[in-house]
Design a protein around this motif. Structure first.
Motif, PDB file in Angstrom:
ATOM      1  N   ILE A 113       0.847  -1.198   0.000  1.00 45.11           N
ATOM      2  CA  ILE A 113       0.000   0.000   0.000  1.00 45.11           C
ATOM      3  C   ILE A 113       0.883   1.249   0.000  1.00 45.11           C
ATOM      4  CG2 ILE A 113      -1.739   1.316   1.265  1.00 45.11           C
ATOM      5  CD1 ILE A 113      -2.710  -1.358   2.462  1.00 45.11           C
ATOM      6  N   ARG A 114       1.873   1.260   0.870  1.00 42.61           N
ATOM      7  CA  ARG A 114       2.793   2.397   0.956  1.00 42.61           C
ATOM      8  C   ARG A 114       3.535   2.587  -0.362  1.00 42.61           C
ATOM      9  NH1 ARG A 114       8.098   3.597   2.402  1.00 42.61           N
ATOM     10  NH2 ARG A 114       8.355   5.514   3.657  1.00 42.61           N
ATOM     11  N   ALA A 115       3.991   1.498  -0.973  1.00 40.71           N
ATOM     12  CA  ALA A 115       4.715   1.590  -2.242  1.00 40.71           C
ATOM     13  C   ALA A 115       3.820   2.145  -3.347  1.00 40.71           C
ATOM     14  CB  ALA A 115       5.253   0.223  -2.635  1.00 40.71           C
ATOM     15  N   LEU A 116       2.549   1.742  -3.356  1.00 41.94           N
ATOM     16  CA  LEU A 116       1.609   2.281  -4.347  1.00 41.94           C
ATOM     17  C   LEU A 116       1.440   3.788  -4.174  1.00 41.94           C
ATOM     18  CD1 LEU A 116      -1.209  -0.422  -4.472  1.00 41.94           C
ATOM     19  CD2 LEU A 116       0.068   0.439  -6.439  1.00 41.94           C
ATOM     20  N   MET A 117       1.303   4.217  -2.931  1.00 39.97           N
ATOM     21  CA  MET A 117       1.148   5.645  -2.664  1.00 39.97           C
ATOM     22  C   MET A 117       2.368   6.427  -3.134  1.00 39.97           C
ATOM     23  SD  MET A 117      -0.552   5.552   1.152  1.00 39.97           S
ATOM     24  CE  MET A 117      -2.207   4.911   1.434  1.00 39.97           C
ATOM     25  N   LEU A 118       3.551   5.947  -2.753  1.00 39.78           N
ATOM     26  CA  LEU A 118       4.785   6.639  -3.123  1.00 39.78           C
ATOM     27  C   LEU A 118       5.021   6.606  -4.621  1.00 39.78           C
ATOM     28  CD1 LEU A 118       7.133   5.380  -0.257  1.00 39.78           C
ATOM     29  CD2 LEU A 118       6.335   7.735  -0.606  1.00 39.78           C
ATOM     30  N   GLY A 119       4.573   5.539  -5.274  1.00 41.74           N
ATOM     31  CA  GLY A 119       4.824   5.393  -6.696  1.00 41.74           C
ATOM     32  C   GLY A 119       3.878   6.133  -7.603  1.00 41.74           C
ATOM     33  N   THR A 120       2.745   6.558  -7.075  1.00 37.05           N
ATOM     34  CA  THR A 120       1.739   7.197  -7.929  1.00 37.05           C
ATOM     35  C   THR A 120       1.436   8.651  -7.569  1.00 37.05           C
ATOM     36  OG1 THR A 120       0.014   6.242  -6.511  1.00 37.05           O
ATOM     37  CG2 THR A 120       0.568   5.054  -8.535  1.00 37.05           C
ATOM     38  N   VAL A 121       1.918   9.131  -6.425  1.00 41.31           N
ATOM     39  CA  VAL A 121       1.565  10.485  -5.981  1.00 41.31           C
ATOM     40  C   VAL A 121       2.818  11.281  -5.630  1.00 41.31           C
ATOM     41  CG1 VAL A 121       0.308  11.843  -4.278  1.00 41.31           C
ATOM     42  CG2 VAL A 121      -0.650   9.686  -5.070  1.00 41.31           C
ATOM     43  N   ASP A 122       2.930  12.478  -6.187  1.00 38.52           N
ATOM     44  CA  ASP A 122       4.003  13.420  -5.857  1.00 38.52           C
ATOM     45  C   ASP A 122       3.579  14.188  -4.613  1.00 38.52           C
ATOM     46  OD1 ASP A 122       5.952  15.386  -5.727  1.00 38.52           O
ATOM     47  OD2 ASP A 122       5.941  15.792  -7.882  1.00 38.52           O
ATOM     48  N   MET A 123       4.327  14.049  -3.548  1.00 42.09           N
ATOM     49  CA  MET A 123       3.937  14.634  -2.271  1.00 42.09           C
ATOM     50  C   MET A 123       4.699  15.895  -1.925  1.00 42.09           C
ATOM     51  SD  MET A 123       3.363  11.143  -0.109  1.00 42.09           S
ATOM     52  CE  MET A 123       2.732   9.706  -0.987  1.00 42.09           C
ATOM     53  N   ARG A 124       5.383  16.484  -2.896  1.00 47.17           N
ATOM     54  CA  ARG A 124       5.999  17.780  -2.660  1.00 47.17           C
ATOM     55  C   ARG A 124       4.889  18.830  -2.564  1.00 47.17           C
ATOM     56  NH1 ARG A 124      10.075  18.045  -7.639  1.00 47.17           N
ATOM     57  NH2 ARG A 124       8.201  17.142  -8.602  1.00 47.17           N
ATOM     58  N   PRO A 125       5.052  19.842  -1.721  1.00 44.89           N
ATOM     59  CA  PRO A 125       3.977  20.826  -1.531  1.00 44.89           C
ATOM     60  C   PRO A 125       3.450  21.434  -2.830  1.00 44.89           C
ATOM     61  CG  PRO A 125       5.637  21.120   0.149  1.00 44.89           C
ATOM     62  CD  PRO A 125       6.185  20.078  -0.795  1.00 44.89           C
ATOM     63  N   ALA A 126       4.350  21.803  -3.748  1.00 45.84           N
ATOM     64  CA  ALA A 126       3.890  22.409  -5.003  1.00 45.84           C
ATOM     65  C   ALA A 126       3.043  21.437  -5.815  1.00 45.84           C
ATOM     66  CB  ALA A 126       5.088  22.880  -5.825  1.00 45.84           C
ATOM     67  N   ALA A 127       3.407  20.158  -5.783  1.00 43.95           N
ATOM     68  CA  ALA A 127       2.642  19.146  -6.515  1.00 43.95           C
ATOM     69  C   ALA A 127       1.278  18.918  -5.867  1.00 43.95           C
ATOM     70  CB  ALA A 127       3.431  17.843  -6.569  1.00 43.95           C
ATOM     71  N   ILE A 128       1.231  18.934  -4.538  1.00 39.91           N
ATOM     72  CA  ILE A 128      -0.053  18.801  -3.844  1.00 39.91           C
ATOM     73  C   ILE A 128      -0.960  19.978  -4.203  1.00 39.91           C
ATOM     74  CG2 ILE A 128      -1.185  18.764  -1.589  1.00 39.91           C
ATOM     75  CD1 ILE A 128       1.372  17.479  -0.449  1.00 39.91           C
ATOM     76  N   ILE A 129      -0.392  21.175  -4.186  1.00 40.78           N
ATOM     77  CA  ILE A 129      -1.156  22.378  -4.522  1.00 40.78           C
ATOM     78  C   ILE A 129      -1.729  22.272  -5.926  1.00 40.78           C
ATOM     79  CG2 ILE A 129      -0.925  24.857  -5.009  1.00 40.78           C
ATOM     80  CD1 ILE A 129       1.141  24.901  -2.654  1.00 40.78           C
ATOM     81  N   ARG A 130      -0.912  21.825  -6.856  1.00 37.31           N
ATOM     82  CA  ARG A 130      -1.345  21.708  -8.244  1.00 37.31           C
ATOM     83  C   ARG A 130      -2.408  20.620  -8.402  1.00 37.31           C
ATOM     84  NH1 ARG A 130       3.339  21.736 -10.175  1.00 37.31           N
ATOM     85  NH2 ARG A 130       3.709  19.482 -10.244  1.00 37.31           N
ATOM     86  N   ARG A 131      -2.192  19.484  -7.769  1.00 37.50           N
ATOM     87  CA  ARG A 131      -3.129  18.361  -7.906  1.00 37.50           C
ATOM     88  C   ARG A 131      -4.524  18.724  -7.409  1.00 37.50           C
ATOM     89  NH1 ARG A 131      -1.652  12.666  -8.013  1.00 37.50           N
ATOM     90  NH2 ARG A 131      -3.586  11.481  -8.156  1.00 37.50           N
ATOM     91  N   PHE A 132      -4.595  19.427  -6.294  1.00 38.63           N
ATOM     92  CA  PHE A 132      -5.880  19.750  -5.683  1.00 38.63           C
ATOM     93  C   PHE A 132      -6.403  21.139  -6.026  1.00 38.63           C
ATOM     94  CE2 PHE A 132      -4.590  16.758  -1.975  1.00 38.63           C
ATOM     95  CZ  PHE A 132      -5.030  15.648  -2.688  1.00 38.63           C
ATOM     96  N   GLY A 133      -5.657  21.911  -6.817  1.00 40.65           N
ATOM     97  CA  GLY A 133      -6.098  23.261  -7.154  1.00 40.65           C
ATOM     98  C   GLY A 133      -6.207  24.153  -5.931  1.00 40.65           C
ATOM     99  N   LEU A 134      -5.211  24.097  -5.059  1.00 40.15           N
ATOM    100  CA  LEU A 134      -5.313  24.758  -3.764  1.00 40.15           C
ATOM    101  C   LEU A 134      -5.030  26.257  -3.791  1.00 40.15           C
ATOM    102  CD1 LEU A 134      -3.735  22.065  -1.409  1.00 40.15           C
ATOM    103  CD2 LEU A 134      -6.146  22.453  -1.962  1.00 40.15           C
ATOM    104  N   LEU A 135      -4.708  26.813  -4.964  1.00 41.95           N
ATOM    105  CA  LEU A 135      -4.522  28.266  -5.052  1.00 41.95           C
ATOM    106  C   LEU A 135      -5.834  28.987  -5.349  1.00 41.95           C
ATOM    107  CD1 LEU A 135      -1.108  28.515  -6.942  1.00 41.95           C
ATOM    108  CD2 LEU A 135      -1.549  28.577  -4.482  1.00 41.95           C
TER     109      LEU A 135
END
Length: 387
Positions: free
Chosen positions: A325-347
């Motif tokens: 499960i952890r490997a799937l998460m790490l392998g499919t999602v960029d968890m850098r703050p800028a990537a999180i912001i972009r993925r969720f449209g947080l601006l």
């Protein structure tokens, strides 16, 4: 084994939530004009006064006092004579720009490598107790406070005033919700209604209409304003402060919490953005059928983009190895703050919509971090691997 768990929610008129809503209204106004702004806005409220302070670095021109008064008015504090109202309360504004030392680590030419705005750890959680994959007690508590606000705003119970809170105790049998043991509703009210009339009205129009009948029985205790009258409320009755209802904002105490609050913070602050990501990962793991319960911890340090640690805990309910499960998460999602912001449209100016009644679950069901698109991707990947 029989166990009990209790969660609490508060209405928009609760003094702490007044502050959260003002802070997020200011954040939304700033982001609407300047998506790259850095905002760390705090608010306090007392009898007849509001103080807005903190750090905001922006090119936007925002009338902070006007936003505060508009927010207070929308909450329902419009009548003079109750110690706090939108038209007459004093509002002080003390804001300055973000520290250049912090800004140096957060703002870089390569946006994807922009560092976290602070150190800290964030938790996300999901379970199968409700359709929204949230713990049942907090979802029920939010349902009560939403209904409490509704009957006031729709004049079904016109004697109610904006401040209020609710608490629900759920009885579990072998870890499965079995019934509602105790319900507590406290609501500010005018002196034109008696305690007995108020109790009967709140039970009929709030409790019985907000909670599932299948979970109520003849032994369920229903307490309404258990201390008696509740005439003085809101900031006139108790001081308010941003970030003081972070357990009601998240999982009602059912899961761990890193301690960081959300309201008034732009998404470069991982207290907010990484908490949304952790919930997204945990919810998708449960939605994919990988576990009945899942908690994800992410931790960051200031100025560094990648999380320094990640923990996945499924409490022994996993259907595939936790390491996978952890490997799937790490392998499919960029968890850098800028990537999180972009993925969720947080601006985008979206935060006022979740500044009360929870940032997760049914209250945020249309928010990007509540979607289960990742679960579908993981399931498809699993099918291809098996084929």
């Amino acid at each position: 084994m029989t166990t009990y768990f209790t969660s609490e929610s508060v209405t928009k008129g609760h003094p702490d939530k007044v502050c959260d809503q003002i802070a997020d209204a200011i954040l939304d106004a700033v982001l609407a004009d300047d998506p790259k702004a850095h905002v760390a806005c705090e608010v306090t409220a007392i009898t007849d006064a509001v103080h807005i302070f903190g750090e905001i670095t922006t090119r936007a021109h925002v009338d902070y006092e006007a936003i505060a008064r508009k927010t207070i008015r929308a909450i329902g504090y419009t009548e003079p004579g109750h110690g706090f109202d939108a038209a007459t309360c004093r509002i002080a504004v003390d804001l300055h720009e973000q520290s250049p030392d912090i800004n140096m680590g957060v703002c870089r030419e390569e946006e994807d490598d922009s560092g976290a705005g602070d150190q800290g750890m964030m938790f996300g959680y999901a379970c199968r107790e409700t359709e929204s994959l949230m713990p049942l007690p907090i979802e029920l508590a939010h349902a009560l406070t939403k209904r409490l606000a509704y009957v006031r705003e729709m004049c079904i119970l016109p004697e109610l005033l904006p401040d209020g809170k609710a608490q629900v105790t759920v009885q579990y049998e072998d870890g499965v919700p079995a019934r509602i043991d105790t319900v507590v509703v406290s609501t500010q009210h005018m002196d034109t209604i008696s305690e007995s009339e108020l109790r009967d009205a709140v039970i009929d129009e709030v409790i019985l209409k907000a909670l599932p009948a299948r979970l109520l029985d003849g032994s369920t205790r229903m307490l309404v304003n258990p201390t008696g009258r509740f005439l003085v409320g809101g900031p006139a009755g108790d001081s308010g402060l941003t970030g003081r209802k972070l357990i009601a904002d998240t999982y009602g105490g059912y899961a761990r919490h890193g301690g960081g609050a959300f309201s008034g913070k732009d998404p470069s602050k991982v207290d907010r953005s990484a908490a949304y990501m952790a919930r997204y990962l945990a919810k998708n793991a449960v939605a994919a059928g990988f576990a009945e319960r899942c908690e994800v911890q992410l931790s960051y340090v200031i100025g560094v983009a990648q999380p320094v640690s990640m923990l996945v805990d499924t409490f022994g309910t996993e259907t595939i190895p936790v390491e996978k499960i952890r490997a799937l998460m790490l392998g499919t999602v960029d968890m850098r703050p800028a990537a999180i912001i972009r993925r969720f449209g947080l601006l985008a100016p979206i935060y006022g919509r979740v500044s009360c009644y929870g940032h997760f679950g049914s209250n945020a069901e249309d928010m990007p971090w509540e979607q289960t698109d990742l679960a579908k991707l993981w399931i498809e990947q699993g099918k291809k691997h098996c084929a």
